[in-house]
Design a protein around this motif. Sequence first.
Motif, mmCIF file in Angstrom:
data_model
loop_
_atom_site.group_PDB
_atom_site.id
_atom_site.type_symbol
_atom_site.label_atom_id
_atom_site.label_comp_id
_atom_site.label_asym_id
_atom_site.label_seq_id
_atom_site.Cartn_x
_atom_site.Cartn_y
_atom_site.Cartn_z
ATOM 1 N N ASN A 223 1.276 38.080 -36.042
ATOM 2 C CA ASN A 223 0.155 37.839 -37.105
ATOM 3 C C ASN A 223 0.725 38.280 -38.420
ATOM 4 N N LYS A 224 1.866 38.721 -38.612
ATOM 5 C CA LYS A 224 2.541 38.999 -39.827
ATOM 6 C C LYS A 224 2.024 40.048 -40.427
ATOM 7 N N TYR A 225 1.396 41.305 -39.868
ATOM 8 C CA TYR A 225 0.902 42.348 -40.645
ATOM 9 C C TYR A 225 1.913 43.264 -41.338
ATOM 10 N N SER A 287 12.388 44.473 -34.961
ATOM 11 C CA SER A 287 12.238 43.318 -35.985
ATOM 12 C C SER A 287 11.060 43.845 -37.128
ATOM 13 N N LEU A 288 10.271 44.823 -36.832
ATOM 14 C CA LEU A 288 9.174 45.075 -37.716
ATOM 15 C C LEU A 288 9.738 46.156 -38.799
ATOM 16 N N GLU A 289 11.023 46.862 -38.269
ATOM 17 C CA GLU A 289 11.815 47.759 -39.305
ATOM 18 C C GLU A 289 12.476 47.073 -40.238
ATOM 19 N N ALA A 290 13.216 45.891 -39.743
ATOM 20 C CA ALA A 290 13.964 45.065 -40.491
ATOM 21 C C ALA A 290 13.129 44.199 -41.460
ATOM 22 N N ALA A 291 11.838 43.877 -41.154
ATOM 23 C CA ALA A 291 10.785 43.225 -41.940
ATOM 24 C C ALA A 291 10.373 43.938 -43.009
ATOM 25 N N GLY A 292 10.770 45.513 -42.853
ATOM 26 C CA GLY A 292 10.312 46.334 -44.324
ATOM 27 C C GLY A 292 9.250 47.472 -43.982
ATOM 28 N N MET A 293 8.905 47.456 -42.762
ATOM 29 C CA MET A 293 7.974 48.609 -42.240
ATOM 30 C C MET A 293 8.521 49.801 -42.132
ATOM 31 N N THR A 294 8.050 50.999 -42.659
ATOM 32 C CA THR A 294 8.868 52.092 -42.236
ATOM 33 C C THR A 294 8.076 52.779 -40.952
ATOM 34 N N VAL A 295 8.994 52.889 -39.937
ATOM 35 C CA VAL A 295 8.508 53.327 -38.563
ATOM 36 C C VAL A 295 8.995 54.798 -38.082
ATOM 37 N N ASN A 296 7.862 55.499 -37.416
ATOM 38 C CA ASN A 296 8.094 56.688 -36.907
ATOM 39 C C ASN A 296 7.496 56.816 -35.627
ATOM 40 N N TYR A 297 8.094 57.799 -34.925
ATOM 41 C CA TYR A 297 7.503 58.091 -33.566
ATOM 42 C C TYR A 297 6.635 59.447 -33.512
#
Length: 332
Positions: A223-225, A287-297
């Motif tokens: 859904n391209k969030y 994929s979401l990280e590559a799309a520009g989201m900053t990801v953390n666990y």
Amino acid sequence: MKFDITRRALATAFAAGIAFTALPAFAQTTVIKLGWTTSDGATDPYAVGARAFKELVEANSGGRLEVQLFPNRQLGDGKPMIDGVRLGTVDAGIITNAVVAQVEASFQLNDLPFLFENEEQAAAVLDGPVGGKLAANLESKGIKVLGFMEGGFRHMINNVRPVEKPDDVQGVKYRVMQNPVFIGMFSSLGGNAVPMAWGETFTAVQQGAIDGLEIPLAVIDQNKYFEVTRYLSLTNHTYSAIPLLVSKRFFDRLPEDLQQVVAEAGVEATARQREATRAVTQELVASLEAAGMTVNYVEDFAPFRQAVANVYEQFRGSIGSDLLDEALAAVQ
């Protein structure tokens, strides 16, 4: 019902002197209209389950059943759709657990924060006695559970800050489903819970009316969030059950052999859907990280569990004390 018969065919038969009683039985097809609220994308967990169910039903019914698919809220948003399933005006749906809980409160069990440690544990509980009791409760309301499909764990996305500890939730406006368990969870963590229908959410984030939401990975992607939110925190706070449901009125009208086809297709489609959903998890994060989201666990869940402990007791009465205790014993 659709009947493969025309007046012309009958007239031709009579003109040829063929007795009506000698004509072959005419095939008939019953249509099952199956809806869900998200996309029909290749990895959308709802769509994956819907396509698997369609394939199995049609292959095993000898042409007597056809499943028509209606993604993107074509049969209504979550609550109107499940109301339609209950009344028999909608044949079937794959509907998120939080919406199901608005019809049968014992389903609030599945939305309790940090209840399940992993997908395998959740599936074992829902395929066992606890899930059987939930299904029986819902069937008494006119809705039959064909399988507990899997949306994956839900995570927090927002435009304010990454979530690493409970304090990071404080003051952030999160869209939540119109469900008291989710409202209670975010309130316990100090966030501003904003109940909102799914169809309104993307625009609300885009326009800044809310800061973020909580959602499974595949739904973020399909859904391209990633276009409207910056931070993805892998909080694993709630296991997202997305039950495959059929109207009991519709199901009971089917011949017994087709009831069996539908029931067995639900079980097999659920198994296929879970396997497919789990296989893409790591790919989706990348994929979401590559799309520009900053990801953390999130590395330490203990403070989160402590912060939401009151939610369990708050909903013990509506879930059912015995059912809650049975579920807690099953996840120890």
